[in-house]
Design a protein around this motif. Structure first.
Motif, PDB file in Angstrom:
ATOM      1  N   ILE A 245       1.073  -1.199   0.404  1.00 11.74           N
ATOM      2  CA  ILE A 245      -0.013   0.537  -0.039  1.00 11.74           C
ATOM      3  C   ILE A 245       1.466   0.960   0.260  1.00 11.74           C
ATOM      4  CG2 ILE A 245      -1.499   1.600   1.946  1.00 11.74           C
ATOM      5  CD1 ILE A 245      -2.743  -1.130   2.401  1.00 11.74           C
ATOM      6  N   LEU A 246       1.934   1.201   0.660  1.00 15.75           N
ATOM      7  CA  LEU A 246       2.586   2.449   1.200  1.00 15.75           C
ATOM      8  C   LEU A 246       3.675   2.716  -0.153  1.00 15.75           C
ATOM      9  CD1 LEU A 246       3.144   2.124   5.036  1.00 15.75           C
ATOM     10  CD2 LEU A 246       1.144   3.724   3.502  1.00 15.75           C
ATOM     11  N   ARG A 247       4.091   1.830  -0.663  1.00 16.95           N
ATOM     12  CA  ARG A 247       5.478   2.059  -1.844  1.00 16.95           C
ATOM     13  C   ARG A 247       4.726   1.575  -3.157  1.00 16.95           C
ATOM     14  NH1 ARG A 247       7.276   3.366   2.374  1.00 16.95           N
ATOM     15  NH2 ARG A 247       8.448   2.403   4.174  1.00 16.95           N
ATOM     16  N   ASP A 248       3.740   0.514  -2.532  1.00 10.70           N
ATOM     17  CA  ASP A 248       3.460   0.440  -4.454  1.00 10.70           C
ATOM     18  C   ASP A 248       2.025   0.819  -4.911  1.00 10.70           C
ATOM     19  OD1 ASP A 248       5.911  -0.952  -4.688  1.00 10.70           O
ATOM     20  OD2 ASP A 248       4.433  -2.635  -3.439  1.00 10.70           O
ATOM     21  N   ALA A 249       1.122   1.712  -4.124  1.00 15.34           N
ATOM     22  CA  ALA A 249      -0.012   2.486  -4.515  1.00 15.34           C
ATOM     23  C   ALA A 249      -1.322   0.722  -4.587  1.00 15.34           C
ATOM     24  CB  ALA A 249       0.133   2.702  -5.734  1.00 15.34           C
ATOM     25  N   ALA A 250      -0.683  -0.108  -4.152  1.00 15.52           N
ATOM     26  CA  ALA A 250      -1.943  -0.811  -4.059  1.00 15.52           C
ATOM     27  C   ALA A 250      -3.117  -1.153  -3.119  1.00 15.52           C
ATOM     28  CB  ALA A 250      -1.332  -2.229  -2.849  1.00 15.52           C
TER      29      ALA A 250
END
Length: 255
Positions: A245-250
Motif C-alpha cells: 500500500i505504502l510503496r506500490d500504491a496497492a
C-alpha cells in the motif's frame, strides 16, 4: 526520501515509493501514512469524480489520483498556504486537480452545485476541548477540530451522487462520534480498524458509507500494520501487504 529547501522552509517528500513527490512545510502539519491509507481504501474507478474535504497539501487525493488514472480530482482547503501547496503538488506530479480555497461550512458556490462519486476526508483528530492546543497556528488548524464532525459528514453527504461513497480516516476513540454524525442518507457502513501490531488496540479507523446504501453495518477484520510484537530495530517492520500500500500504491480492501 526528503529534501529541504532552507530558503523556503519547505521539504519535498516521496510517497508511494517515489511515484509521488509532495512539497510540505518543514514544520507544522505534515502528511504521513494516514492519507496514504485513506487513498488506498477508496473504491474509485477511472472516469469518476472525487472531492477531498480539507485536502491539505493534497496527499490523499493525489495518492488516489496516482493509483487510479482518469479521475476528476477536486479539493477544498480553508488554509491558503495548504491550498497553494496542493495546487503546486498537483502540477509538479502532472495530475489535473482543482483546488478551492474556502470553508466547508461556507461551501464555495462552485462546489455547492457539484456532485461526486466519492468524497474523502481526514478530519482533525483532536477536539479543542481536550488537551493543549499547538502553538503553531497552521498545525493547530489542521489537527485541532473547530468544525464539528457533524458538519463534515453533512457536507460530504450533500456533495455525493446517489450511490456514491464517503470514506474517512479518524482516531479510533472518536468512532462513536463519527457514527452518531451519520444520518439516514448514509448506509452500508463499513469500519476498518488499523492496529499497530497483533494484540494491540486499534489506533485509527477507516469508515466508509454509501449514499442511499441499505446494507448491514459491518465491522471488518483489523488491518495490522507491523510485524512482530514490538519495535526491535531501526526500521519500519511493515507487513508485506502494508508495504504494498505504502510503496506500490496497492488498494486496501475494506471488507
Amino acid at each position: 526520501m526528503r529534501t529541504t529547501d532552507p530558503a523556503t522552509d519547505l521539504t519535498n517528500d516521496a510517497f508511494l515509493g517515489g511515484q509521488l513527490t509532495l512539497t510540505q512545510p518543514a514544520s507544522g502539519y505534515r502528511a504521513g501514512v494516514d492519507p496514504v491509507f485513506l487513498a488506498a481504501a477508496v473504491p474509485a474507478q477511472s472516469g469518476q469524480a472525487v472531492l477531498d474535504l480539507g485536502c491539505g497539501a493534497g496527499a490523499a487525493i493525489l495518492c488516489l489520483g496516482r493509483r487510479v488514472r482518469g479521475l476528476r480530482l477536486v479539493g477544498l482547503e480553508r488554509q491558503s498556504v495548504y491550498a497553494d501547496l496542493a495546487r503546486h503538488n498537483a502540477r509538479m506530479n502532472a495530475l489535473a486537480m482543482t483546488v478551492h480555497h474556502g470553508d466547508l461550512e461556507q461551501m464555495p458556490a462552485a462546489l455547492r452545485q457539484d456532485r461526486f462519486d466519492h468524497v474523502i476526508m481526514n478530519p482533525p483528530y483532536f477536539r479543542r476541548d481536550r488537551g493543549t492546543p499547538s502553538p503553531d497556528t497552521i498545525r493547530e488548524g489542521a489537527l485541532g477540530e473547530d468544525t464539528p464532525l457533524t458538519a463534515w459528514l453533512d457536507q460530504a453527504t450533500r456533495r455525493l451522487l446517489p450511490g456514491g461513497h464517503m470514506t474517512l480516516i479518524q482516531n479510533a476513540e472518536r468512532l462513536p462520534e463519527v457514527l452518531r454524525a451519520m444520518d439516514a442518507r448514509l448506509g452500508s457502513v463499513v469500519v476498518k480498524p488499523l492496529c499497530p501490531r497483533v494484540g494491540r488496540a486499534a489506533s485509527l479507523v477507516i469508515v466508509q458509507a454509501r449514499k442511499g446504501g441499505r446494507g448491514a453495518f459491518r465491522l471488518a477484520a483489523p488491518l495490522v500494520l507491523h510485524q512482530g510484537d514490538t519495535h526491535r530495530t531501526d526500521c519500519d517492520h511493515y507487513r508485506p501487504e502494508i508495504t504494498a500500500i505504502l510503496r506500490d500504491a496497492a488498494a486496501l480492501a475494506i471488507a
